[in-house]
Write a protein that holds these residues in place. Structure first.
Motif, PDB file in Angstrom:
ATOM      1  N   TRP A   1      38.148  44.317  27.630  1.00 33.62           N
ATOM      2  CA  TRP A   1      38.752  43.890  28.898  1.00 33.62           C
ATOM      3  C   TRP A   1      37.813  44.263  30.055  1.00 33.62           C
ATOM      4  O   TRP A   1      37.517  43.443  30.924  1.00 33.62           O
ATOM      5  CB  TRP A   1      40.116  44.570  29.076  1.00 33.62           C
ATOM      6  N   MET A   2      37.350  45.507  30.059  1.00 28.88           N
ATOM      7  CA  MET A   2      36.468  45.995  31.121  1.00 28.88           C
ATOM      8  C   MET A   2      35.155  45.198  31.138  1.00 28.88           C
ATOM      9  O   MET A   2      34.642  44.833  32.190  1.00 28.88           O
ATOM     10  CB  MET A   2      36.147  47.493  30.932  1.00 28.88           C
ATOM     11  N   TYR A   3      34.627  44.937  29.923  1.00 29.27           N
ATOM     12  CA  TYR A   3      33.364  44.200  29.807  1.00 29.27           C
ATOM     13  C   TYR A   3      33.494  42.806  30.443  1.00 29.27           C
ATOM     14  O   TYR A   3      32.675  42.409  31.264  1.00 29.27           O
ATOM     15  CB  TYR A   3      32.967  44.091  28.330  1.00 29.27           C
ATOM     16  N   TYR A   4      34.557  42.086  30.051  1.00 31.86           N
ATOM     17  CA  TYR A   4      34.722  40.729  30.563  1.00 31.86           C
ATOM     18  C   TYR A   4      35.140  40.711  32.029  1.00 31.86           C
ATOM     19  O   TYR A   4      34.808  39.778  32.766  1.00 31.86           O
ATOM     20  CB  TYR A   4      35.701  39.937  29.690  1.00 31.86           C
ATOM     21  N   ALA A   5      35.878  41.754  32.478  1.00 35.92           N
ATOM     22  CA  ALA A   5      36.273  41.823  33.893  1.00 35.92           C
ATOM     23  C   ALA A   5      35.038  41.937  34.779  1.00 35.92           C
ATOM     24  O   ALA A   5      35.004  41.423  35.892  1.00 35.92           O
ATOM     25  CB  ALA A   5      37.193  43.014  34.111  1.00 35.92           C
ATOM     26  N   ARG A   6      34.012  42.608  34.266  1.00 37.86           N
ATOM     27  CA  ARG A   6      32.770  42.731  35.043  1.00 37.86           C
ATOM     28  C   ARG A   6      31.884  41.503  34.887  1.00 37.86           C
ATOM     29  O   ARG A   6      31.148  41.132  35.789  1.00 37.86           O
ATOM     30  CB  ARG A   6      31.994  43.963  34.574  1.00 37.86           C
ATOM     31  N   LYS A   7      31.943  40.907  33.677  1.00 43.35           N
ATOM     32  CA  LYS A   7      31.051  39.786  33.385  1.00 43.35           C
ATOM     33  C   LYS A   7      31.510  38.494  34.076  1.00 43.35           C
ATOM     34  O   LYS A   7      30.685  37.727  34.568  1.00 43.35           O
ATOM     35  CB  LYS A   7      31.005  39.577  31.870  1.00 43.35           C
ATOM     36  N   ILE A   8      32.826  38.251  34.067  1.00 40.24           N
ATOM     37  CA  ILE A   8      33.334  36.963  34.597  1.00 40.24           C
ATOM     38  C   ILE A   8      33.675  37.093  36.092  1.00 40.24           C
ATOM     39  O   ILE A   8      34.411  37.987  36.468  1.00 40.24           O
ATOM     40  CB  ILE A   8      34.570  36.494  33.791  1.00 40.24           C
TER      41      ILE A   8
END
Lengths: 68, 146
Positions: free
Chosen positions: B139-146
């Protein structure tokens, strides 16, 4: 979402498989779009509309989209 | 399509390596079996089945990729199948719901197991925490990526 894809596809004498290949999706996706079960992404909507030489709003019916 | 062609070649090489490594590990384990604890036959069978399963899946994908690298039409077909946005949406919807069901089920099962067997309780709790941590990290990874 209602679309004119089926009507336009038939005018161009294309099968769902052929249209799918042109715009880079599977036959099943074209079927779902024609039946209004799936809403296309902006990119796919653009690809389909461009192929038919029309604007997005001429192919996809946005009248039922709820406004916030 | 050129980028996808390169991707297919890389996948072919990676899968060949994994297939070879899997066979080596399995053969090694067979020869080293004497040094391992004596396992129930069901677990031995499970291990064999898992190794065969991995090899079958790898072979299936290898055949697909070899076919694609030799035939442009097949390559395009596979590219469309892989990148079809409806399939991606289906996968995302199924994945999201699956995680919710798994988390709720593990939570309920942990509470129930706590009444009967501490070992099962701690095992289920560990699984629950693991799924939660993986979910949170992604979740954290994609929240930063997208």
């Amino acid at each position: 979402m209602k679309t004119r894809i089926a009507e336009l596809r038939k005018q161009h004498r294309l099968s769902q498989e052929e249209l799918g290949q042109i715009v880079g999706v599977t036959r099943q996706t074209i079927t779902s779009l024609e039946r209004g079960k799936y809403t296309a992404s902006l990119i796919l909507a653009y690809k389909i509309s461009s192929f038919f030489g029309l604007a997005i709003e001429d192919v996809f019916d946005f009248s039922e989209v709820e406004e916030i | 399509m050129d980028k996808y062609k390169i991707k297919v070649e890389t996948r072919k090489n990676a899968l060949s390596l994994v297939a070879a490594a899997t066979i080596l590990i399995y053969v090694g384990l067979i020869f080293y079996r004497g040094g391992l604890p004596d396992l129930p036959s069901f677990i031995k069978g499970f291990h064999t089945g898992a190794f065969i399963g991995v090899e079958v899946v790898i072979t299936y994908f290898l055949v697909r990729y070899i076919k694609a690298s030799k035939n442009e039409a097949e390559l395009q077909k596979q590219f469309i199948e892989e990148n079809d946005e409806r399939s991606v949406t289906i996968l995302q919807s199924a994945g999201t719901l699956s995680v919710a069901i798994i988390l709720i089920s593990l939570g309920i099962a942990s509470v129930i197991a706590g009444f009967f067997n501490p070992m099962i309780f701690y095992t289920l709790l560990t699984c629950l925490l693991f799924v939660l941590i993986v979910f949170w990290a992604l979740w954290m990874y994609y929240a930063r990526k997208i």
